[in-house]
Design an enzyme around this catalytic site. Structure first.
Site, PDB file in Angstrom:
ATOM      1  N   ASN A  41      36.373  51.146  38.915  1.00 32.18           N
ATOM      2  CA  ASN A  41      37.562  51.253  39.757  1.00 32.18           C
ATOM      3  C   ASN A  41      38.722  51.711  38.881  1.00 32.18           C
ATOM      4  O   ASN A  41      39.259  50.933  38.089  1.00 32.18           O
ATOM      5  CB  ASN A  41      37.873  49.893  40.394  1.00 32.18           C
ATOM      6  CG  ASN A  41      39.138  49.919  41.240  1.00 32.18           C
ATOM      7  OD1 ASN A  41      39.620  50.987  41.625  1.00 32.18           O
ATOM      8  ND2 ASN A  41      39.669  48.754  41.536  1.00 32.18           N
ATOM      9  N   LYS A  43      41.726  52.570  39.727  1.00 33.68           N
ATOM     10  CA  LYS A  43      43.039  52.143  40.199  1.00 33.68           C
ATOM     11  C   LYS A  43      44.030  53.328  40.121  1.00 33.68           C
ATOM     12  O   LYS A  43      43.671  54.437  40.514  1.00 33.68           O
ATOM     13  CB  LYS A  43      43.502  50.920  39.421  1.00 33.68           C
ATOM     14  CG  LYS A  43      42.468  49.785  39.459  1.00 33.68           C
ATOM     15  CD  LYS A  43      42.943  48.509  38.829  1.00 33.68           C
ATOM     16  CE  LYS A  43      41.848  47.456  38.897  1.00 33.68           C
ATOM     17  NZ  LYS A  43      42.294  46.147  38.360  1.00 33.68           N
ATOM     18  N   HIS A 128      40.260  44.618  47.834  1.00 31.52           N
ATOM     19  CA  HIS A 128      40.526  44.324  46.426  1.00 31.52           C
ATOM     20  C   HIS A 128      41.725  43.380  46.325  1.00 31.52           C
ATOM     21  O   HIS A 128      42.670  43.458  47.105  1.00 31.52           O
ATOM     22  CB  HIS A 128      40.809  45.614  45.648  1.00 31.52           C
ATOM     23  CG  HIS A 128      40.809  45.420  44.169  1.00 31.52           C
ATOM     24  ND1 HIS A 128      41.906  44.921  43.491  1.00 31.52           N
ATOM     25  CD2 HIS A 128      39.846  45.637  43.229  1.00 31.52           C
ATOM     26  CE1 HIS A 128      41.616  44.842  42.204  1.00 31.52           C
ATOM     27  NE2 HIS A 128      40.379  45.266  42.017  1.00 31.52           N
ATOM     28  N   GLU A 130      44.237  43.260  44.526  1.00 31.97           N
ATOM     29  CA  GLU A 130      45.549  43.884  44.418  1.00 31.97           C
ATOM     30  C   GLU A 130      46.062  44.322  45.786  1.00 31.97           C
ATOM     31  O   GLU A 130      47.265  44.287  46.051  1.00 31.97           O
ATOM     32  CB  GLU A 130      45.488  45.056  43.443  1.00 31.97           C
ATOM     33  CG  GLU A 130      45.300  44.589  41.997  1.00 31.97           C
ATOM     34  CD  GLU A 130      44.724  45.660  41.097  1.00 31.97           C
ATOM     35  OE1 GLU A 130      44.583  46.810  41.535  1.00 31.97           O
ATOM     36  OE2 GLU A 130      44.409  45.315  39.943  1.00 31.97           O
ATOM     37  N   GLU A 200      35.263  38.880  42.584  1.00 29.97           N
ATOM     38  CA  GLU A 200      36.248  39.088  41.525  1.00 29.97           C
ATOM     39  C   GLU A 200      37.198  37.900  41.461  1.00 29.97           C
ATOM     40  O   GLU A 200      38.126  37.799  42.271  1.00 29.97           O
ATOM     41  CB  GLU A 200      37.065  40.353  41.800  1.00 29.97           C
ATOM     42  CG  GLU A 200      36.263  41.633  41.759  1.00 29.97           C
ATOM     43  CD  GLU A 200      37.177  42.840  41.749  1.00 29.97           C
ATOM     44  OE1 GLU A 200      37.102  43.632  40.804  1.00 29.97           O
ATOM     45  OE2 GLU A 200      37.988  42.976  42.686  1.00 29.97           O
ATOM     46  N   GLY A 206      41.947  42.002  34.645  1.00 32.17           N
ATOM     47  CA  GLY A 206      42.938  42.580  33.753  1.00 32.17           C
ATOM     48  C   GLY A 206      43.572  41.600  32.793  1.00 32.17           C
ATOM     49  O   GLY A 206      44.544  41.941  32.118  1.00 32.17           O
ATOM     50  N   SER A 246      37.311  41.802  34.138  1.00 37.61           N
ATOM     51  CA  SER A 246      37.299  42.048  32.688  1.00 37.61           C
ATOM     52  C   SER A 246      35.883  42.156  32.134  1.00 37.61           C
ATOM     53  O   SER A 246      35.567  41.601  31.074  1.00 37.61           O
ATOM     54  CB  SER A 246      38.085  40.947  31.956  1.00 37.61           C
ATOM     55  OG  SER A 246      39.430  40.931  32.361  1.00 37.61           O
TER      56      SER A 246
END
Length: 289
Positions: A41, A43, A128, A130, A200, A206, A246
């Site tokens: 991904n 992003k 996701h 985010e 996730e 991250g 990660s």
């Protein structure tokens, strides 16, 4: 306090108490039925089309008949067409990071399913973290996206996972269960053939923190148990569940050795061709949970 210092207790409380069948053993038949799937991904990266093309070509060059998994790259909208061309006939798939729920109309800046299909994309992400946290997408919004993708013959990677606060409160099992049930509302057993689940843990995205492989396996087993309750064991045994958070060349082998971890959704490491190439060519050896 590090997450690993209290995570075993938190996870045991939230998972085992919530789903007593979560740790039922799988048969070798169900294990072999699921081909691993690793996706990158990107992003809002990389910065230019030329960089995206170069990255796509390098990753495609590392993909071969001996690669033990399916591979897909989820690129920003402006780079989709170029990334499709960059990977060429290598076998690497290209997907969109999201698709809007309407087919066309006055929806400034949105992108439809027909648009991404027209440039060669047959996969898209939905849910996701985010999109949930930064852009306020609700479970109902995500459910609409999932149904729209599937009803238009586009595969969906549905992302689920708990926040740091939810993790610390021992809510991993309930959060993932709720998201699965709400986000898959109306999805038929037949359509589940085109769904991949990506677990996730938000606190690991991250941050450099990785959920220990044994804990990730426990959550994946719980998710598979929920899917069995929703769709039956036969369907549940075929659904691929990725881990995201990660993932690195140093952690991928241990993660992929777990029986209910069927791949990975990779963020930062997918932007470095050498790292992602190592990840997709992980050491293939399944061991017991």
């Amino acid at each position: 306090m590090k997450f690993v210092a209290f995570s075993a207790l938190a996870l045991a409380t939230s998972v085992s108490a919530f789903s007593p069948t979560a740790f039922a053993p799988r048969t070798s038949t169900s294990l072999s039925a699921r081909k691993p799937f690793i996706a990158g991904n990107w992003k809002m990266n990389p910065g230019t089309k030329d960089e995206a093309v170069a990255l796509g070509k390098e990753i495609a060059g590392a993909f071969s008949s001996s690669t033990p998994c399916e591979v897909a790259l989820f690129a920003p909208y402006p780079f989709l067409d170029a990334t499709v061309d960059a990977v060429g006939s290598s076998g690497v798939k290209v997907g969109a990071e999201m698709a809007f729920t309407e087919g066309k109309g006055a929806y400034t800046a949105e992108v439809s399913v027909s648009m991404i299909k027209s440039v060669g994309c047959n996969w898209a992400l939905a849910g996701h973290s985010e999109r949930r946290t930064l852009f306020g997408e609700s479970d109902e919004d995500i459910n609409k996206q999932v149904l729209n993708l599937l009803n238009n013959d586009v595969g969906c990677i549905l992302c689920i996972g708990e926040t740091q606060a939810e993790y610390e409160q021992g809510l991993v099992g309930p959060i993932c269960t709720t998201q699965l049930k709400k986000n898959l509302l109306g999805v038929t057993p037949e359509q589940m053939a085109n769904v991949v689940i990506a677990y996730e843990p938000v606190w690991a995205i991250g941050t450099g923190l990785t959920c220990p492989a044994s804990e990730a396996q426990d959550v994946h087993a719980t998710c598979r148990s929920v899917l069995a309750d929703m769709y039956g064991q036969a369907v549940s045994d075929t659904v691929r569940i990725q881990y995201g958070g990660s993932v690195t060349p140093e952690t991928v082998d241990e993660l992929m050795a777990k029986p209910d971890i069927d791949g990975a959704l990779v963020g930062g490491a997918s932007l470095v061709a050498e790292k992602f190439s190592r990840i997709i060519n992980f050491e293939e050896a399944k061991v017991s949970a």
